[in-house]
Scaffold this motif. Structure first.
Motif, PDB file in Angstrom:
ATOM      1  N   ALA A 157      -8.669 -24.100 -26.347  1.00  0.00           N
ATOM      2  CA  ALA A 157      -9.844 -24.469 -25.278  1.00  0.00           C
ATOM      3  C   ALA A 157      -9.432 -25.843 -26.332  1.00  0.00           C
ATOM      4  O   ALA A 157      -9.315 -26.880 -25.904  1.00  0.00           O
TER       5      ALA A 157
ATOM      6  N   ASP B  53      -7.960 -31.556 -20.792  1.00  0.00           N
ATOM      7  CA  ASP B  53      -8.413 -30.937 -19.623  1.00  0.00           C
ATOM      8  C   ASP B  53      -9.911 -30.810 -19.786  1.00  0.00           C
ATOM      9  O   ASP B  53     -10.415 -29.980 -20.891  1.00  0.00           O
TER      10      ASP B  53
ATOM     11  N   THR C 169     -16.091 -24.245 -20.225  1.00  0.00           N
ATOM     12  CA  THR C 169     -14.580 -22.505 -19.677  1.00  0.00           C
ATOM     13  C   THR C 169     -14.545 -21.426 -20.899  1.00  0.00           C
ATOM     14  O   THR C 169     -14.745 -20.289 -20.646  1.00  0.00           O
TER      15      THR C 169
ATOM     16  N   THR D  53     -12.575 -29.249 -18.255  1.00  0.00           N
ATOM     17  CA  THR D  53     -12.826 -28.013 -18.941  1.00  0.00           C
ATOM     18  C   THR D  53     -12.848 -27.132 -19.799  1.00  0.00           C
ATOM     19  O   THR D  53     -13.455 -25.811 -19.008  1.00  0.00           O
TER      20      THR D  53
ATOM     21  N   ALA E 113     -18.725 -20.357 -21.192  1.00  0.00           N
ATOM     22  CA  ALA E 113     -18.995 -18.669 -20.150  1.00  0.00           C
ATOM     23  C   ALA E 113     -18.175 -17.764 -20.439  1.00  0.00           C
ATOM     24  O   ALA E 113     -18.356 -16.949 -20.746  1.00  0.00           O
ATOM     25  N   ILE E 114     -16.843 -17.820 -21.390  1.00  0.00           N
ATOM     26  CA  ILE E 114     -16.006 -16.150 -21.197  1.00  0.00           C
ATOM     27  C   ILE E 114     -16.934 -15.860 -22.951  1.00  0.00           C
ATOM     28  O   ILE E 114     -16.530 -14.781 -22.991  1.00  0.00           O
TER      29      ILE E 114
END
Length: 209
Positions: free
Chosen positions: A182, A190, A196, A192, A199-200
């Motif tokens: 990330a 990025d 992301t 997101t 969430a994972i």
């Protein structure tokens, strides 16, 4: 009289040592911030001297070699990470709350980067993973310490009935890999990447069996 003179000399010596230590810490901190974006190999005594408005000879006197400067930058970056990620997490209860706080703080640390290059550890390891020597050793030791902390809180969570049957090292590896990825994606623009990863990670930590 002799004792008074000796005491005065000791005070002057202590003040000089303190001044030197403060200057060294300030330069090391700046070096860490520069290296987070430009790399440890990009550090130079001359550039830092120019940035900070001090003499190159003064910087050289404090650090001696570029490698010593790099090692000081690694240590300073570690202290920044502890201050922003690890120490605040210790306000949370041991086990799952602290584990979530550690990972959440790390994501916050790269979402609104304290250093211009995001996470220093991620950048430094990528730069030095195949370069044997003291700098690589210092970065590796820092990584091992971080993994040990994550694994300890995972085990504590398991003792509390969470994450049962999970391999602590494997889970720590997954968490580390997700945040590192990330960080890289966020640096590339990025938007997101952070949500992301969150969430994972939430899914990983909620899957307790």
């Amino acid at each position: 009289m002799a004792e008074s003179v000796q005491s005065s000399e000791e005070q002057i010596s202590d003040q000089r040592l303190l001044k030197g230590a403060r200057a060294r810490a300030s330069i090391a901190r700046h070096a860490a911030f520069v290296a987070s974006a430009e790399g440890l190999t990009g550090l130079s005594l001359g550039k830092l001297a120019t940035d900070l408005g001090v003499s190159k000879s003064g910087v050289a006197t404090l650090f001696g070699t570029k490698e010593n400067l790099q090692l000081a930058a690694v240590q300073s970056a570690r202290e920044v990470f502890i201050d922003h990620v690890a120490r605040p997490a210790f306000e949370a209860a041991r086990g799952m709350p602290r584990l979530r706080a550690l990972v959440g703080n790390w994501l916050d640390y790269i979402a609104e980067p304290v250093m211009p290059g995001g996470c220093f550890r991620v950048a430094g390891l990528a730069e030095f993973d195949s370069r044997p020597g003291p700098v690589r050793d210092a970065l590796a030791a820092d990584r091992e310490e971080w993994f040990a902390l994550l694994e300890k809180e995972i085990r504590r969570a398991q003792e509390q009935g969470h994450l049962v049957g999970r391999d602590p090292h494997a889970l720590a590896f997954q968490l580390d890999a997700l945040v590192a990825s990330a960080n890289t994606a966020a640096r590339l623009g990025d938007e997101t990447a952070i949500p992301t990863a969150r969430a994972i990670i939430d899914t990983l930590l909620e899957n307790e069996s």
